[in-house]
Scaffold this active site. Structure first.
Site, mmCIF file in Angstrom:
data_model
loop_
_atom_site.group_PDB
_atom_site.id
_atom_site.type_symbol
_atom_site.label_atom_id
_atom_site.label_comp_id
_atom_site.label_asym_id
_atom_site.label_seq_id
_atom_site.Cartn_x
_atom_site.Cartn_y
_atom_site.Cartn_z
ATOM 1 N N GLY A 113 0.810 -1.212 0.000
ATOM 2 C CA GLY A 113 0.000 0.000 0.000
ATOM 3 C C GLY A 113 0.841 1.259 0.000
ATOM 4 O O GLY A 113 1.832 1.351 0.722
ATOM 5 N N GLY B 299 26.322 -7.668 15.918
ATOM 6 C CA GLY B 299 25.328 -6.923 16.671
ATOM 7 C C GLY B 299 25.010 -7.624 17.978
ATOM 8 O O GLY B 299 24.485 -8.742 17.984
ATOM 9 N N GLY C 175 20.219 -3.685 14.128
ATOM 10 C CA GLY C 175 19.121 -2.758 14.361
ATOM 11 C C GLY C 175 18.098 -2.779 13.244
ATOM 12 O O GLY C 175 18.208 -3.546 12.273
ATOM 13 N N ARG C 176 17.090 -1.920 13.394
ATOM 14 C CA ARG C 176 16.012 -1.832 12.420
ATOM 15 C C ARG C 176 15.792 -0.374 12.030
ATOM 16 O O ARG C 176 16.086 0.533 12.827
ATOM 17 C CB ARG C 176 14.721 -2.435 12.989
ATOM 18 N N ALA D 204 22.629 -8.312 12.672
ATOM 19 C CA ALA D 204 21.570 -7.910 13.595
ATOM 20 C C ALA D 204 21.964 -6.598 14.258
ATOM 21 O O ALA D 204 22.172 -6.525 15.469
ATOM 22 C CB ALA D 204 21.332 -8.997 14.645
ATOM 23 N N HIS E 200 6.251 -16.941 48.906
ATOM 24 C CA HIS E 200 7.602 -17.467 49.145
ATOM 25 C C HIS E 200 7.584 -18.983 48.959
ATOM 26 O O HIS E 200 6.655 -19.643 49.403
ATOM 27 C CB HIS E 200 8.057 -17.126 50.566
#
Length: 477
Positions: A118, A183, A273-274, A271, A446
Site C-alpha cells: 500500500g 550486533g 538494528g532496524r 543484527a 515465598h
C-alpha cells in the site's frame, strides 16, 4: 495480466497488519467503524508474529529446554538429537495457529483485509498493488502502521545465502558449525542463544563498548559472564571490516581493541538494528512529513501533521517494541472514534529473552546520570533468594532506583529467570506512583522470584532480614 479492482470506500484505512495495525483495526471496528486493513504479507501479524517475536520465542523455548536439561545437578542426559525439520515445523505450527486466529477475528469483526503493498496517492486515498491486481482504498481517516525493516551493513555480499538477517535466521535452514553474529543487541543475542543450543559455535561482535546498549552495565555483566563461558567469542568495541565469500566459508576481518583478526565462518547474521519504513509508503503524496531517517512525528494522540492521518509503532520512533505499538494503536483508533484519550505511558519495559533474561523499565542509572536526576539504587543479589538457589539461577539480581527524597520508584532492572515476566510488577508500581514501602509491604509468595523485587525495596528501606541491612543506604548519586 493484473487487473484493477473496484475502489473500496471506508471510514478507516490501516496500513500495516502487525500488532499495532491489527489492534487499531480491531479496536476501531469494535467502536463501530468500517475498516480496511492493508498488509504486504499474505497473513496478518506482521513481522512480530510471522518472522519476529513469536517464532523466536518458540525457538528460544526449545533452546532453553536443551540448556536447562544439561544444567541439572546430578542428572546426566545423552547429547540431544536435533530433528531440525521437526523443530522448524513446531515453530511454524505456533505461528500458523496464531495467524489463523487473527484472520478469524478480522472476519468476525467485519474488517476487510487487502493483501498487497500500500502507498498513498492522495490525502484520502491509498493504492494497493499485488500480483492479482491494483485496488484503490478511499478513506476518511488512515492509521500508518508500516513498521520497520532490518538495517543492512554496506559492502557485504548479500547475494550469498550464508549471510542472513533475523528473518533468514528464523527460517532455520541449517545449524552452521561456526556462526558470526554482528550486533550484540536483543535480536543478535536471542539468535545466539537459539543457535548455540542447537549446536553452533557462536561469535558475537558489538561495535559499542558493551552488549545490550541501553541497559545498565551491572545487569549486562551477568549475561556477559554467562555467555563468555559458552560462546566461542564475545567481542565488544569491535567492528566487522571485511567479508569475502569463498567455497570454504565466509572470510571476515574483525577490528577491535586488540587489533585486527581474520576468521572463517559458515554463516553470518547481521543484527545491527532496524530502520522505519516511513520512506516506502509515498507519505508525501498525502502531505505527511517523514524525516530523513524514515520516522513520522506524531502528537500524544498519534496524529501526524495531517489531521486525518495517524501513525503508530516503529515508524513513530523508539522504542521499536510490539507492546508500545499496541497501546498506541488503541489511542489512535479511539481518538478517531471521538474519545478523549492520549498516549501517556510513564514507562515502556524492555526485555531481552536471552539466557539469562534481562528486563528493565523506567529510568536506568545511565539515563539518570545523563539527566542529572538524583537517585539511589538498591540491588538484591539472587544468591540470597531461596527460589533462585533451588532453581540454579543464583547468578541473577534485582535492582530498584528511587527518589531519595520522596522514596518513589524511578526505575527497576532484573536479570535472571523470567525477568521479562517479573518486570511487570515494577511497571505497575511506577504507573501507580508507588513508594518503596508499597513494594516492600506487599506480601509476596515465598519462595518465588517475584519476591526479589520486594527484597530490593526492603534493602533500600533498611528493613531487610534476608541480608544484613547496610548501616547507611547507598550514597546519593
Amino acid at each position: 495480466m493484473t487487473k484493477t479492482a473496484a475502489p473500496l470506500d471506508t471510514d478507516i484505512a490501516v496500513l500495516g497488519a502487525g500488532p499495532g495495525g491489527y489492534t487499531a483495526a480491531f479496536r476501531a471496528a469494535d467502536l463501530g467503524k468500517k475498516v480496511v486493513l492493508i498488509d504486504s504479507g499474505p497473513r496478518l501479524g506482521g513481522v512480530c508474529l510471522n518472522v519476529g517475536c513469536i517464532p523466536s520465542k518458540a525457538l528460544l523455548h526449545t533452546a532453553r529446554a536443551i540448556t536447562d536439561a544439561a544444567a541439572i545437578p546430578g542428572v546426566r542426559f545423552s547429547a540431544p538429537t536435533i530433528d531440525l525439520d521437526a523443530v522448524r515445523a513446531g515453530k511454524d505450527g505456533i505461528v500458523n495457529r496464531l495467524c489463523h486466529g487473527l484472520a478469524g477475528l478480522a472476519r468476525q469483526r467485519g474488517v476487510t483485509v487487502v493483501n498487497g503493498v500500500g502507498r498513498f496517492t492522495a490525502p484520502s486515498a491509498l493504492q494497493v498493488q499485488s500480483p492479482q491486481g491494483t485496488t484503490e482504498v478511499r478513506f476518511a481517516h488512515a492509521i500508518i502502521a508500516c513498521g520497520s525493516a532490518p538495517v543492512r551493513l554496506p559492502g557485504l555480499p548479500y547475494d550469498d545465502p550464508r549471510i542472513m538477517d533475523s528473518t533468514g535466521a528464523l527460517e532455520l535452514r541449517d545449524v552452521p558449525r561456526r556462526l558470526l553474529i554482528v550486533g550484540g543487541g536483543i535480536i543478535g543475542l536471542e539468535m545466539a542463544a537459539i543457535y548455540h543450543a542447537l549446536g553452533s559455535k557462536i561469535t558475537v561482535v558489538e561495535r559499542l563498548p558493551q552488549l545490550l546498549p541501553g541497559a545498565d552495565p551491572d545487569l549486562v555483566q551477568v549475561l556477559a559472564r554467562s555467555v563468555a563461558t559458552r560462546y566461542e567469542g564475545v567481542h565488544v568495541g569491535t567492528e566487522l571490516r571485511f567479508v569475502a565469500a569463498a567455497a570454504d566459508g565466509l572470510h571476515v576481518t574483525l577490528a577491535g581493541p586488540g587489533g585486527s583478526t581474520a576468521q572463517v565462518f559458515d554463516r553470518l547474521l547481521v543484527a545491527v538494528g532496524r530502520r522505519p519504513n516511513g520512506a516506502l509508503i509515498d507519505a508525501q503524496k498525502a502531505g505527511v512529513r517523514v524525516d530523513p531517517r524514515g520516522f513520522i512525528a506524531v502528537d500524544a494522540q498519534m496524529r501526524t501533521n495531517v489531521p486525518t492521518i495517524f501513525a503508530i509503532g516503529d515508524v513513530v520512533g523508539e522504542p521499536m517494541l510490539a507492546h508500545k505499538a499496541t497501546h498506541e494503536a488503541r489511542v489512535a483508533a479511539e481518538v478517531i472514534c471521538g474519545h478523549a484519550v492520549r498516549f501517556d505511558a510513564r514507562t515502556i519495559p524492555a526485555v531481552a529473552y536471552t539466557d539469562p533474561e534481562i528486563a528493565w523499565m523506567g529510568l536506568t542509572e545511565e539515563q539518570a546520570r545523563r539527566r542529572g536526576t538524583r537517585y539511589e539504587a538498591a540491588v538484591f543479589p539472587w544468591q540470597a533468594s531461596g527460589r533462585a538457589l533451588a532453581s540454579g539461577a543464583a547468578h541473577g539480581l534485582t535492582k530498584v532506583l528511587f527518589d531519595p527524597g520522596t522514596r518513589r520508584l524511578l526505575g527497576a532492572g532484573i536479570v535472571g529467570t523470567s525477568a521479562g515476566d517479573l518486570i511487570a510488577e515494577a511497571v505497575l508500581a511506577l504507573e501507580l506512583d508507588a513508594e518503596l514501602g508499597d513494594l516492600a509491604l506487599a506480601v509476596h509468595a515465598h519462595p518465588t522470584f517475584a519476591e526479589t523485587l520486594a527484597m530490593a525495596a526492603e534493602l533500600a528501606q533498611g528493613t531487610i532480614t534476608d541480608l544484613i541491612a547496610p548501616r547507611s543506604r547507598h550514597a546519593k548519586r
